[in-house]
Design a protein around this motif. Sequence first.
Motif, PDB file in Angstrom:
ATOM      1  N   GLU A  73      25.386  32.380  -2.394  1.00 22.91           N
ATOM      2  CA  GLU A  73      26.337  33.340  -2.980  1.00 22.91           C
ATOM      3  C   GLU A  73      27.744  33.086  -2.466  1.00 22.91           C
ATOM      4  O   GLU A  73      28.710  33.141  -3.236  1.00 22.91           O
ATOM      5  CB  GLU A  73      25.905  34.779  -2.684  1.00 22.91           C
ATOM      6  N   ASN A  74      27.878  32.792  -1.198  1.00 24.14           N
ATOM      7  CA  ASN A  74      29.206  32.491  -0.651  1.00 24.14           C
ATOM      8  C   ASN A  74      29.789  31.223  -1.264  1.00 24.14           C
ATOM      9  O   ASN A  74      30.990  31.154  -1.550  1.00 24.14           O
ATOM     10  CB  ASN A  74      29.153  32.388   0.869  1.00 24.14           C
ATOM     11  N   ALA A  75      28.950  30.216  -1.489  1.00 20.92           N
ATOM     12  CA  ALA A  75      29.422  28.985  -2.127  1.00 20.92           C
ATOM     13  C   ALA A  75      29.836  29.242  -3.573  1.00 20.92           C
ATOM     14  O   ALA A  75      30.861  28.718  -4.044  1.00 20.92           O
ATOM     15  CB  ALA A  75      28.343  27.909  -2.068  1.00 20.92           C
ATOM     16  N   ALA A  76      29.065  30.041  -4.284  1.00 21.19           N
ATOM     17  CA  ALA A  76      29.404  30.373  -5.671  1.00 21.19           C
ATOM     18  C   ALA A  76      30.710  31.162  -5.727  1.00 21.19           C
ATOM     19  O   ALA A  76      31.569  30.902  -6.578  1.00 21.19           O
ATOM     20  CB  ALA A  76      28.271  31.163  -6.316  1.00 21.19           C
ATOM     21  N   LEU A  77      30.871  32.091  -4.818  1.00 20.89           N
ATOM     22  CA  LEU A  77      32.086  32.902  -4.776  1.00 20.89           C
ATOM     23  C   LEU A  77      33.313  32.040  -4.468  1.00 20.89           C
ATOM     24  O   LEU A  77      34.354  32.178  -5.110  1.00 20.89           O
ATOM     25  CB  LEU A  77      31.919  34.016  -3.741  1.00 20.89           C
ATOM     26  N   GLU A 116      34.427  37.636  -9.683  1.00 20.70           N
ATOM     27  CA  GLU A 116      34.687  37.622  -8.244  1.00 20.70           C
ATOM     28  C   GLU A 116      34.307  38.958  -7.615  1.00 20.70           C
ATOM     29  O   GLU A 116      33.707  39.006  -6.541  1.00 20.70           O
ATOM     30  CB  GLU A 116      36.151  37.304  -7.985  1.00 20.70           C
ATOM     31  N   HIS A 117      34.608  40.037  -8.305  1.00 20.53           N
ATOM     32  CA  HIS A 117      34.245  41.362  -7.788  1.00 20.53           C
ATOM     33  C   HIS A 117      32.725  41.494  -7.682  1.00 20.53           C
ATOM     34  O   HIS A 117      32.189  41.873  -6.638  1.00 20.53           O
ATOM     35  CB  HIS A 117      34.813  42.471  -8.677  1.00 20.53           C
ATOM     36  N   ASP A 137      24.344  42.777 -10.019  1.00 24.88           N
ATOM     37  CA  ASP A 137      25.570  42.147  -9.527  1.00 24.88           C
ATOM     38  C   ASP A 137      25.556  40.650  -9.808  1.00 24.88           C
ATOM     39  O   ASP A 137      26.551  40.082 -10.258  1.00 24.88           O
ATOM     40  CB  ASP A 137      25.742  42.407  -8.026  1.00 24.88           C
ATOM     41  N   TYR A 138      24.408  40.014  -9.532  1.00 25.74           N
ATOM     42  CA  TYR A 138      24.275  38.586  -9.824  1.00 25.74           C
ATOM     43  C   TYR A 138      24.478  38.310 -11.314  1.00 25.74           C
ATOM     44  O   TYR A 138      25.235  37.428 -11.698  1.00 25.74           O
ATOM     45  CB  TYR A 138      22.869  38.092  -9.462  1.00 25.74           C
ATOM     46  N   VAL A 139      23.759  39.057 -12.142  1.00 29.91           N
ATOM     47  CA  VAL A 139      23.803  38.816 -13.587  1.00 29.91           C
ATOM     48  C   VAL A 139      25.199  39.071 -14.139  1.00 29.91           C
ATOM     49  O   VAL A 139      25.699  38.289 -14.960  1.00 29.91           O
ATOM     50  CB  VAL A 139      22.735  39.666 -14.309  1.00 29.91           C
ATOM     51  N   ASN A 140      25.838  40.133 -13.707  1.00 31.51           N
ATOM     52  CA  ASN A 140      27.189  40.429 -14.203  1.00 31.51           C
ATOM     53  C   ASN A 140      28.168  39.315 -13.843  1.00 31.51           C
ATOM     54  O   ASN A 140      28.996  38.909 -14.669  1.00 31.51           O
ATOM     55  CB  ASN A 140      27.681  41.766 -13.662  1.00 31.51           C
ATOM     56  N   GLY A 141      28.095  38.814 -12.622  1.00 29.53           N
ATOM     57  CA  GLY A 141      28.957  37.701 -12.227  1.00 29.53           C
ATOM     58  C   GLY A 141      28.674  36.457 -13.050  1.00 29.53           C
ATOM     59  O   GLY A 141      29.594  35.782 -13.514  1.00 29.53           O
TER      60      GLY A 141
END
Length: 183
Positions: A73-77, A116-117, A137-141
């Motif tokens: 998740e940090n890498a994706a962000l 990003e949020h 949260d995952y799906v929305n991003g």
Amino acid sequence: MSLLGLLVVLAAAVSLVAGDGKPCPGAPSMTVETACRNASGTQAMYDMCKDALAGVPDPESDHDVTVYAVDAENAALASVRATQDAAVRLLLYNSSLSGDERGAYLFCEEVYTAAEHDMGVAADKLGVCNLDGLADDYVNGLLAVESCRDRVLNLPASPLYAMVLVDRNKAALAFLLGKLLGI
């Protein structure tokens, strides 16, 4: 204590919650190999997973899968933030953009703010082992990133297209590793 010292202590405490320290309640433990096999449906996603988790200490030992989910998740962000910065730079400094390009990049900048949020919320939740609403949260991003991908897909030779594809794949991998937590 100085502000810098306080930040170092706080960062260490956060990493112990879901990072290298104690496991999140109910989270399975597995090796990087097993996590990547379980999270990947294709060889390409498996290879990307192995690359993404290459920095995990002692990858042949079992770790709480939250460690993997946090890393992904940090890498994706970080990837989303870099692409959003690139879109802003294109908008600010490339006066030769066509109307379609300008519209697509403005759209991407907007939806990437939402991505990003959502991805930041997911990372925060993982950091404190809070799985409530994490799948959303995952799906929305991921959906926000995909909507940008759909806009730049039709542009001729967009410099953002490859970046957006990487973001989409990293967001998808984060979600698939998050699913190993039972979300």
